[in-house]
Each structure stands twice: as structure tokens, then as C-alpha cells.
Design an enzyme around this catalytic site. Structure first.
Site, PDB file in Angstrom:
ATOM      1  CE1 TYR A   1      -3.744   2.104   0.846  1.00  0.00           C
ATOM      2  CE2 TYR A   1      -2.207   3.260   2.233  1.00  0.00           C
ATOM      3  CZ  TYR A   1      -3.634   3.407   1.714  1.00  0.00           C
ATOM      4  OH  TYR A   1      -4.342   4.463   1.916  1.00  0.00           O
TER       5      TYR A   1
ATOM      6  CE  LYS B   1      -5.748 -16.044  20.510  1.00  0.00           C
ATOM      7  NZ  LYS B   1      -6.258 -15.395  19.246  1.00  0.00           N
TER       8      LYS B   1
HETATM    9  S1  IVH Z   1      -9.496 -14.980  26.644  1.00  0.00           S
HETATM   10  C1  IVH Z   1      -8.250 -11.427  29.114  1.00  0.00           C
HETATM   11  N1  IVH Z   1     -10.151 -17.362  25.468  1.00  0.00           N
HETATM   12  O1  IVH Z   1      -8.337 -14.165  21.380  1.00  0.00           O
HETATM   13  C2  IVH Z   1      -8.140 -12.351  28.055  1.00  0.00           C
HETATM   14  N2  IVH Z   1      -9.558 -15.377  23.964  1.00  0.00           N
HETATM   15  O2  IVH Z   1      -5.682 -12.793  21.292  1.00  0.00           O
HETATM   16  C3  IVH Z   1      -9.538 -12.444  27.206  1.00  0.00           C
HETATM   17  N3  IVH Z   1     -10.078 -15.824  21.903  1.00  0.00           N
HETATM   18  O3  IVH Z   1      -9.327 -10.976  22.324  1.00  0.00           O
HETATM   19  C4  IVH Z   1      -9.420 -13.671  26.207  1.00  0.00           C
HETATM   20  N4  IVH Z   1     -10.559 -17.874  21.862  1.00  0.00           N
HETATM   21  O4  IVH Z   1     -10.958 -12.415  20.804  1.00  0.00           O
HETATM   22  C5  IVH Z   1      -9.790 -16.079  25.351  1.00  0.00           C
HETATM   23  N5  IVH Z   1     -10.879 -19.306  24.252  1.00  0.00           N
HETATM   24  C6  IVH Z   1     -10.411 -18.100  24.279  1.00  0.00           C
HETATM   25  C7  IVH Z   1     -10.411 -17.440  23.005  1.00  0.00           C
HETATM   26  C8  IVH Z   1      -9.893 -15.962  22.939  1.00  0.00           C
HETATM   27  C9  IVH Z   1     -10.339 -16.530  21.054  1.00  0.00           C
HETATM   28  C10 IVH Z   1      -9.685 -14.254  20.928  1.00  0.00           C
HETATM   29  C11 IVH Z   1     -10.338 -13.053  21.741  1.00  0.00           C
HETATM   30  C12 IVH Z   1      -9.064 -12.341  22.220  1.00  0.00           C
HETATM   31  C13 IVH Z   1      -8.264 -12.720  21.223  1.00  0.00           C
HETATM   32  C14 IVH Z   1      -6.735 -12.446  22.156  1.00  0.00           C
END
Ligand code: IVH
Length: 703
Positions: A45, A127
Site C-alpha cells: 500500500y 483459540k
Molecule cells: S480469553 C483477558 N479465550 O483471542 C483475555 N480469548 O488474542 C481474554 N480468543 O481478544 C481472552 N478464543 O478475541 C480467550 N478461548 C479463548 C479465546 C480467545 C479466541 C480471542 C479473543 C481475544 C484474542 C486474544
């Protein structure tokens, strides 16, 4: 024509090219800002924008009414209302290897003072790769739904969230107040079907399921969202009127009982090996899950321990994301360029034949430093079996956790016969000054200081960055343009810009390309608004090597006032003395950082004073002013029995105290556990108050 050098373009070619660039950049802007679906990486970009600017500079009469240089990105969506999160929505620190996870577990044990054999259960959850949302329920009814946004404030997507089948409208038997957090995502099958429908209708298709989910949730018309097959997994919570359970695992079960989908692959694990096993198992099944996941999330199971562990600035101490190995792709290394950074570091960058890695087009990768190119690590041991990297090589690119792409491997059998070993420059490619490597430093640095244009402009970009002066309308791109024309060559110039290029001056900001009356006025107002600025921001903005945001905050907290900080920096010398000792007494400031700080500050004092003359620098205030230790300087000594040093320090700082490593006349309070030695004696000599651990816990309300 896109490859024709600008200085050889004919006028007709330039006209066509400007038209093409305007179209491509407009598409890229909307894709990025409006649709969450980037169609090119930042470097590609930037390259197009630079080419556009170069052509416009050569043929000013061909500048289009819709010239891409006149706009700064595309406005982020103003269409959604904003919702301030009752509790911040944070992100997770990443682990890329079993060793990183082992270190995570060790760190927690150390912080809590748990011996190796004490039980410490975790949960392991996939995740999900989607976008996080927070759902607020009051008296069992969904009140609002918000995206994460910047963590403090998100977009109001309530109407859209109500159309998602997995998001209940009402809850039976829930706490009076319950914020549920989780991930909105799209399955592979639904994604493929959606893209097929879009393609058939001649509408735009999405790059991957995550972009499709984000684009679908952020529709202005909730009926469009309804037609998109979105799903939701709950993984956590925000504000609550009463605890959900005593453990993470039970809390998730409670959410499931309330009607939320929670990930069925969630496991409780008794330690490192069990965690790593869930990672290995899930990674092998990754392709069969039906939706994208990019790793496993490990969380301390006991919620009381989560509470004690608390948060660093943007991530919890009690959780980590263990990423799966990255996707890779092979391409050709076309050139090696050297970029010179703010602190003079010469960073080699690989220019690549563009290739798609994990859904994103990559045209640059980092080459780290000269040893890395030569096939050695920082200690001289071979990496890649000692194979060096040469221009012309076929290289394997990977992206680990959305960070800058890297080179994983190279294919010697495809090396062109005439490929030559890369010779790392020993002079700065920007200013010609010698570039030297100090003992123990893997990086070669330009010695030109602010006479080096690259360092000067990078320093300016740092100065206006979000965490520094954060002047609206004056970002990296604008600063660079002003710098090129010599209108802003050093930070203090920003504050005289209006006098030199404001109303009534022969040359004016408003007449510049991409500016107008209104935007120029706004810029001057934004600059004026930053004439009053907190001490920590000024210290950070100076851009001194090793002085990041958190160090700047420590320094501001320690010295309190600009005058005191300035005087101390001028008085301190690595040879020793009171000012030097005081600097080193700050927990978190070591001799390398201190030397860099003092040397830079002293050598740049003229510019620093010129800058400060335009500013009202606010004294540092302690974060929590109503706590009994706010603003006090504490020292811990001896053995603490009920919490570790690390926890005691983090707690004290969270309450607005400064924690120093040694006792001095400035110490307000010494917390002495058993075995306290010379520090307790010194405190007694100086008349500093001394208390024991129990009294400390009572004082902070944890007794
Ligand atoms: S816990 C305070 N658990 O990953 C921490 N996050 O890289 C809260 N995510 O913003 C996050 N699966 O959007 C948590 N089992 C899971 C998750 C998860 C996906 C995402 C979430 C977070 C991001 C962080």
C-alpha cells in the site's frame, strides 16, 4: 507501466497511471477500513502511495480531484454508536513453543510463590479465530453487545448480535448483572457458501472466515447480518454482580447451563505436559474442526488465583495463547534493503516476489541483522546449518501470529549460479556516517545521530505516535511530508508550525497537497491542544533507546516533575554520584538503560529545552490517589511469607506507590520480612518508618 520508473513516464502514461492508482488505492482503503478485508499488505500500500506522490510531483497539472494523496486512509466507521466497556477487553500474550509455555507456568509459580510440587490446574481451550464481543445482560435480558474496539470502547452492534442464533436474548437464573465475552465466528462450510453466493450476485467475496464474520457483524443493516450464518462461543466474562463459580472450568459450565455455546474441546489440565498434549492433539485435528482456530488458550483454573495474578498493561498474567505453527509459502528474494530506524539500527529487509501466506499478500520480510543473513546466531553458532541468504534465493516465508513475516528456510538447489554473498554495509546508507557494532550488540548502528535523515524522520514519527504526543491529523505520513520539505525537522518545529506556515505567512499549510483551510485549522488546534502534556508522555516521546512507555512512566513517577527530571538527567553520570544512584534505585532501571538515557539527554539538551519551552508539562500523578500508599516510595526487604516480591511490587504499584530497590532519604516506608539486614538498619538510621508484612497487608486492605 506499473514498473516504469517515474522519471521516464510520458504525460499520457502518467495520466493513465494516476487513474489506475486512484482506483486501486480507493479499493484498498474501503477494503481495509470499511470491510475488514485488506487486499494488500501495508508495504504494498505504501509503495503505491509513494509512486502516486512521485508521479504527482513530476506532473502537478495532472493531479486528480480524487487524488489518493489528499486523503488519510478512509474514515473509520462512524456509523456505529460507541460503548465503553465496564471492564476493559484485553488481549493475550502469545507463546510459540513448549519452552514459552513452560516459562509461562514457571512465571506464575514464581509470582505466586508456589513450589514446583504444589498443584496448579489450568484450562485449555481452542483459540477461535473470529472477533471478540461483549454481551451485557441485566436481569437476564440482553441490554447491549459491543465489539472489542480499542479495548476501552467498542462499537455498538446490539441489533446485529440479536440476530445471531447462539446469542440468547434472555437468560434463566443468571446473575442480575452478567457480561459474557466470547468470539463471533463463521464455519468453513458457511464461509464457502457465503462466498459462492456473493460471487454469484457479483458482490465482493471475503478473504477468510474471520473477515467474513467481522464484515457480517458490522453491517449497518441488521437484516443483512441475520442472513449471514454467524456463531458464537463464550469463553469468559466482564462485569458481574456475583461470581459465576470458583474455577474457570466451572464458570464455563455455568455459562453453558445458561444457554451459551462453550467450546466442547475445553479441558482441565494438571500441568505443563497435559497442556502441551491438548495443543498437539488439537493441532492434528485442526483441519476437521469445521472452523478456524489459531492456537490454544491456557488459563489458570482457580479464579481466586486469577485475581491475585491480575494484569499487565494489556494482557492478563493468568492466561496465554499458544499458537499453532504458522502457514508458510515459497517465493524469491529479489533484493535486500537496509532501513535505518529511530535509534540508528540498520535493519535488513527482504524484498520478495509477492506471495500469499495465510490469506495475506506478503512482499517484505525481516532479515533481523547481519549475522542472521550470514547464517549465524548472536553467539556465532550456525543457524540454517550455516547457510547464508543471498539475493536471488528461493526462500520459505512464514507469519507467526500476525507479526512481521520471517524467512524460515531456503532452497540451495534453486540458488542462481551467480548469486553472491551479501555484504552488510559498514556505512549508513542514508547519511554515509560509519555504522558500527558495539561489543555484545547484534545490531549495527549509524553513528550519525540527528544529522542522519533517517534517524531524524523516524524520531519525528515516534514523537507524534499514539503513545507519545498523539497529535490528531499529524501522523507518520504527514510528518514525513513536512520533513521532506524542511517544514518540520525536529520536534520543537511542530510547535512553531503555525507561526511559520499559518494564516498570513507566504507559504501555508492549507495550500499544501492534501490540505485545505479546515484541515489546516484543525491541525493547529490539535497542536495547541498538546501544549499541555503529561510528564511520562514527554519522556517517552524523546525516543531514547531503551526508554519505552513503561520505563517513561517509571521515570515520571520517580521524579514527579519536569524540572526535577531535567536536573537529575544533567547531573547524572555513569561515573557514579547521587543523581546516578537515584536513577539506578528505580526498580526496572538498569545501568544500560540509565547510560543510554543520560547520554542522549545530555547530548540533545538544546533541542529538549527548545521543545520544553513550548510546553506545559504536567506533574506525574499517582494512578490511585485515594490509597494509603499513593505517591509513597516503598522498599521491600527480607522474606515475605504471604506473597512473593513480584506480587507485592505489582500490588503496591497498582495502588500508586513507587517501589525502589534501595533505602534512601526519599524512602517513605520499608516493609521488612524476617531476615531483613542492612536495609532495615539503614532505614532505622534515616528515621524511615518500618513495618512488617502483616501490617503491610492490613495497610493495603489485604490483611
Ligand atoms: S480469553 C483477558 N479465550 O483471542 C483475555 N480469548 O488474542 C481474554 N480468543 O481478544 C481472552 N478464543 O478475541 C480467550 N478461548 C479463548 C479465546 C480467545 C479466541 C480471542 C479473543 C481475544 C484474542 C486474544
Amino acid at each position: 507501466m506499473p514498473d516504469t520508473p517515474v522519471n521516464t513516464l510520458t504525460e499520457a502514461q502518467a495520466r493513465t497511471e494516476l487513474e489506475r492508482l486512484a482506483e486501486t488505492l480507493a479499493t484498498a482503503n474501503s477494503a481495509y477500513f470499511r470491510d475488514d478485508a485488506p487486499v494488500m499488505d501495508d508495504a504494498a500500500y505504501d509503495a503505491l502511495k509513494a509512486r502516486n506522490a512521485a508521479i504527482e510531483a513530476r506532473f502537478p497539472h495532472l493531479i486528480r480531484a480524487d487524488s489518493p494523496s489528499a486523503r488519510i486512509g478512509a474514515a473509520p466507521s462512524e456509523a456505529f454508536g460507541k460503548i465503553r466497556h465496564a471492564r476493559r477487553m484485553l488481549s493475550l500474550a502469545n507463546a510459540f513453543s513448549p519452552e514459552d509455555v513452560a516459562e509461562f507456568v514457571r512465571r506464575i509459580r514464581r509470582y505466586l510463590g508456589l513450589p514446583d510440587d504444589a498443584p496448579l490446574p489450568f484450562t485449555s481451550e481452542p483459540k477461535i479465530d473470529g472477533l471478540s464481543v461483549s454481551l451485557r445482560y441485566e436481569h437476564g435480558r440482553l441490554i447491549h453487545a459491543a465489539t472489542r474496539g480499542d479495548g476501552e470502547t467498542g462499537e455498538d452492534v446490539t441489533a446485529n448480535a440479536r440476530t445471531v442464533a447462539d446469542i440468547p436474548e434472555t437468560l434463566e437464573g443468571a446473575p442480575e448483572l452478567l457480561e459474557v465475552r466470547g468470539e463471533v465466528y463463521m464455519s468453513h462450510a458457511d464461509f464457502a457458501a457465503l462466498n459462492a453466493r456473493q460471487a454469484e450476485a457479483g458482490a465482493k467475496t471475503f478473504a477468510n472466515p474471520r473477515n467474513a464474520a467481522a464484515g457480517s457483524l458490522r453491517q449497518l443493516d441488521a437484516e443483512i447480518t441475520r442472513a449471514r450464518p454467524l456463531r458464537f462461543f463464550a469463553y469468559g466474562w466482564g462485569e458481574l454482580s456475583e461470581p459465576l463459580a470458583a474455577t474457570q472450568y466451572e464458570a464455563l459450565q455455568r455459562l453453558a447451563a445458561l444457554g451459551f455455546s462453550v467450546n466442547p474441546r475445553t479441558r482441565r489440565c494438571d500441568g505443563l505436559d497435559a497442556l502441551l498434549q491438548t495443543h498437539a492433539e488439537t493441532e492434528t485435528r485442526r483441519a476437521d474442526l469445521g472452523h478456524d482456530i489459531d492456537g490454544m488458550v491456557y488459563k489458570v483454573d482457580d479464579l481466586a488465583l486469577q485475581d491475585r495474578l491480575g494484569f499487565r498493561s494489556t494482557t492478563p498474567r493468568w492466561a496465554i495463547a499458544h499458537k499453532f505453527s504458522a502457514e508458510t509459502a515459497w517465493t524469491r528474494l529479489e533484493a535486500i534493503d537496509i532501513q535505518v530506524g529511530r535509534t540508528g539500527a540498520l535493519s535488513p529487509v527482504a524484498r520478495l516476489t509477492p506471495v500469499t501466506v495465510g490469506g495475506v499478500v506478503v512482499s517484505n520480510a525481516t532479515l533481523h541483522n547481519e549475522d542472521y543473513i550470514a547464517g549465524r546466531d548472536s553467539k556465532g553458532a550456525p543457524i540454517r546449518d550455516g547457510r547464508d541468504i543471498r539475493v536471488g534465493d528461493r526462500v520459505e516465508i512464514y507469519r507467526a501470529g500476525d507479526v512481521i513475516p520471517k524467512i524460515r528456510d531456503l532452497d540451495l538447489s534453486a540458488r542462481p549460479a551467480d548469486a553472491e554473498a551479501y555484504v552488510f554495509p559498514e556505512t549508513c546508507p542514508e547519511c554515509g556516517s560509519p555504522a558500527v557494532r558495539e561489543a555484545g550488540d547484534s545490531v549495527r548502528r549509524c553513528t550519525g545521530g540527528l544529522i542522519c535523515p533517517a534517524q531524524a524522520v523516524e524520531r519525528l514519527k515516534h514523537f507524534v505516535a499514539r503513545a507519545a504526543f498523539d497529535i490528531e491529523g499529524l501522523g507518520a505520513k504527514q510528518v514525513e511530508a513536512f520533513w521532506r520539505d524542511g517544514w518540520i525537522t525536529r520536534p520543537s518545529d511542530i510547535f512553531t508550525l503555525k507561526d511559520r506556515f499559518g494564516p498570513g505567512c507566504p507559504r501555508q499549510v492549507k495550500n499544501r497537497e492534501g490540505w485545505g483551510e479546515k484541515s489546516a485549522e484543525n491541525l493547529f488546534a490539535a497542536i495547541d491542544a498538546r501544549r499541555t502534556v503529561p510528564l511520562a508522555r514527554v519522556i517517552f516521546a524523546l525516543g531514547i533507546r531503551h526508554v519505552g512507555e513503561s520505563t517513561a512512566a517509571l521515570l515520571a513517577g520517580h521524579y514527579g516533575r519536569w524540572d526535577a527530571f531535567r536536573a537529575a538527567m544533567l547531573a547524572a553520570s555513569p561515573e557514579g554520584g547521587d543523581a546516578w544512584d537515584s536513577l539506578l534505585s528505580i526498580d526496572g532501571v538498569g545501568p544500560v538503560l540509565a547510560a543510554s538515557l543520560v547520554t542522549s539527554f545530555q547530548s540533545e539538551i538544546d533541542e529538549i529545552d527548545a521543545l520544553a519551552a513550548h510546553l506545559t508539562i504536567e506533574d506525574a500523578e499517582s494512578r490511585a490517589t485515594d490509597s494509603p500508599v499513593a505517591g509513597k516510595t516503598l522498599v521491600f526487604t527480607g522474606t515475605l511469607e504471604r506473597m512473593t516480591r513480584a506480587e507485592a511490587k505489582a500490588r503496591a504499584e497498582a495502588l500508586g506507590a513507587k517501589v525502589a530497590g534501595s533505602v534512601s532519604a526519599r524512602t517513605d516506608l520499608l516493609i521488612a520480612g524476617p531476615g531483613a539486614g542492612s536495609k532495615a538498619k539503614k532505614a532505622a538510621d534515616l528515621g524511615v518508618e518500618v513495618i512488617d508484612e502483616d501490617a503491610w497487608l492490613t495497610l493495603i486492605g489485604a490483611g
